[in-house]
Design an enzyme around this catalytic site. Structure first.
Site, mmCIF file in Angstrom:
data_model
loop_
_atom_site.group_PDB
_atom_site.id
_atom_site.type_symbol
_atom_site.label_atom_id
_atom_site.label_comp_id
_atom_site.label_asym_id
_atom_site.label_seq_id
_atom_site.Cartn_x
_atom_site.Cartn_y
_atom_site.Cartn_z
ATOM 1 N N HIS A 55 49.025 52.366 39.424
ATOM 2 C CA HIS A 55 47.683 52.570 38.875
ATOM 3 C C HIS A 55 47.197 51.348 38.102
ATOM 4 O O HIS A 55 47.827 50.933 37.124
ATOM 5 C CB HIS A 55 47.742 53.775 37.931
ATOM 6 C CG HIS A 55 46.452 54.144 37.305
ATOM 7 N ND1 HIS A 55 46.314 54.345 35.943
ATOM 8 C CD2 HIS A 55 45.234 54.379 37.852
ATOM 9 C CE1 HIS A 55 45.077 54.705 35.683
ATOM 10 N NE2 HIS A 55 44.387 54.723 36.815
ATOM 11 N N GLU A 82 46.701 50.452 43.147
ATOM 12 C CA GLU A 82 45.302 50.858 42.956
ATOM 13 C C GLU A 82 44.667 49.909 41.948
ATOM 14 O O GLU A 82 45.305 49.559 40.935
ATOM 15 C CB GLU A 82 45.250 52.292 42.403
ATOM 16 C CG GLU A 82 43.857 52.872 42.263
ATOM 17 C CD GLU A 82 43.251 52.797 40.877
ATOM 18 O OE1 GLU A 82 42.113 53.259 40.707
ATOM 19 O OE2 GLU A 82 43.885 52.238 39.948
ATOM 20 N N ASP A 84 40.515 48.832 40.167
ATOM 21 C CA ASP A 84 39.104 49.191 40.018
ATOM 22 C C ASP A 84 38.258 47.948 40.230
ATOM 23 O O ASP A 84 38.592 46.868 39.722
ATOM 24 C CB ASP A 84 38.849 49.716 38.602
ATOM 25 C CG ASP A 84 39.753 50.890 38.268
ATOM 26 O OD1 ASP A 84 39.621 51.932 38.926
ATOM 27 O OD2 ASP A 84 40.595 50.755 37.355
ATOM 28 N N HIS A 97 38.223 48.160 34.820
ATOM 29 C CA HIS A 97 38.085 49.616 34.780
ATOM 30 C C HIS A 97 36.872 50.048 33.974
ATOM 31 O O HIS A 97 36.021 50.800 34.450
ATOM 32 C CB HIS A 97 39.342 50.261 34.178
ATOM 33 C CG HIS A 97 39.202 51.740 34.012
ATOM 34 N ND1 HIS A 97 38.672 52.318 32.873
ATOM 35 C CD2 HIS A 97 39.496 52.770 34.850
ATOM 36 C CE1 HIS A 97 38.652 53.630 33.021
ATOM 37 N NE2 HIS A 97 39.139 53.934 34.205
ATOM 38 N N GLU A 165 39.354 51.271 44.166
ATOM 39 C CA GLU A 165 38.399 52.223 43.572
ATOM 40 C C GLU A 165 37.097 51.508 43.223
ATOM 41 O O GLU A 165 37.078 50.572 42.417
ATOM 42 C CB GLU A 165 38.958 52.894 42.315
ATOM 43 C CG GLU A 165 37.912 53.880 41.790
ATOM 44 C CD GLU A 165 38.250 54.599 40.497
ATOM 45 O OE1 GLU A 165 39.407 54.563 40.053
ATOM 46 O OE2 GLU A 165 37.299 55.198 39.944
#
Ligand code: G3P
Ligand code: CA
Length: 333
Positions: A55, A82, A84, A97, A165
């Site tokens: 993450h 993952e 952002d 993020h 993301e």
């Protein structure tokens, strides 16, 4: 455990010589779009492996959404990372993020006179002047905010897969087009892994309309819906491959409903090994964690438990019957 069903032959994927990459998947409904590892006598019902997605990189070990966090994920054995992504005011995709850079960079010191520290209000040049490491630990001082391009280079060099993301696309008009241009300029990300390996690239967002737009631009790339799609709406997103909700309150019934509708499911963000194993027992296909090393341990524990489940032979079962249980008399005519 309920995992995505396999129908070999329903999907016409092509494996390239050497076992490398497979061509893009056709655009089928998820229930027809099947994960499959090589079929053999030992593996008659194959499926993609379980995945512990790192993450924001391995953000329990290194500052989130930095190259250091991606590299830490690789060192810790993660297969998939993952991150952002958002757009700067001049349209460059960067990893971040929060809407604002204040929490994870020194922007207030570097640019004390600015009115806004939001990614979308800053140029790439302004963002390149800040550092995004020392808030986490002084040892990471000087770590830059990476561009998506830098992150893709690092992921490629480490042979890591990506969950990308798209953060707050409503405040970044055109981000879907920008990302599609960047990704489709790189053959590596347009090629799918073989169907028995973790997915190479998934584009996902809490904004499902943005994902539908992105899917039109990148039709061969799997897309994910973050959040919990209501059960009675699971049939409405046949273009998506994944439904990835929070793990809080996740039930086996919901996991089953998501699978029945043909999607994979990888909840976020789980950092305790016991909880990871609980979720695997509910049938999830993977999960997102700040600690991919703990995640790998959880998967090993879960798979080990499955392998060591005692198999009772019929004779053993018979031995467990009460000794004085009378045999049933044949029914009289
Ligand atoms: O993978 C999903 C997860 O990253 C969503 O939550 O807030 O960490 O972006 P957030
Ligand atoms: Ca995220």
């Amino acid at each position: 455990m309920r995992r995505i069903a396999i129908v070999v032959g329903a999907v016409s994927f092509t494996v390239m010589a050497g076992g490398g990459t497979a061509l893009a998947e056709p655009s089928l409904h998820p229930s027809e779009r099947i994960s499959a590892s090589p079929v053999s006598a030992e593996n008659p019902s194959p499926e993609r492996p379980l995945v512990a997605v790192a993450h924001r990189g391995a953000s329990g070990h290194a500052p989130e959404n930095t190259l250091a966090a991606i590299e830490a994920a690789g060192r810790l054995g993660a297969e998939t990372v993952e991150v952002d992504v958002q757009l700067t005011s001049d349209g460059e995709p960067v990893l971040m993020h929060d809407t604002s850079l204040e929490r994870t960079t020194d922007i207030e010191e570097v640019h004390p006179d600015l009115d806004s520290y939001d990614v979308g209000d800053l140029t790439l040049e302004q963002i390149e002047q800040v550092e995004a490491g020392s808030w986490f630990d002084p040892v990471f001082e000087g770590e830059p905010v990476p561009t998506l391009s830098d992150a893709l280079d690092t992921l490629e060099s480490l042979d890591l897969n990506l969950f990308l993301e798209v953060k707050d696309p409503e405040v970044h008009p055109g981000i879907e087009e920008t990302l599609a241009e960047e990704l489709s300029s790189r053959d590596h990300w347009m090629e799918q892994n073989p169907a028995w390996e973790p997915r190479r690239l998934v584009v996902e967002s809490f904004d499902w309309e943005s994902m539908e737009a992105s899917k039109e631009l990148l039709p061969s790339i799997p897309h994910g819906l973050l959040g919990e799609v209501p059960e009675d709406e699971l049939g409405d997103y046949e273009w998506a491959h994944m439904v990835n909700p929070s793990h809080d309150g996740l039930t086996g019934d919901y996991v089953e409903a998501v699978h029945e509708a043909g999607y994979e499911i990888m909840p976020y963000t789980i950092n305790e090994q016991d909880r990871m194993v609980e979720l695997l027992e509910l049938g999830v296909d993977g999960f997102v964690t700040d600690y991919p090393d703990v995640g790998q341990d959880a998967i090993a524990e879960f798979e080990g438990d499955q392998e060591t489940e005692p198999v009772q032979e019929p004779e053993e079962l018979a031995d467990q019957l009460p000794a004085d249980e009378p045999e049933a008399e044949p029914a009289a005519d």
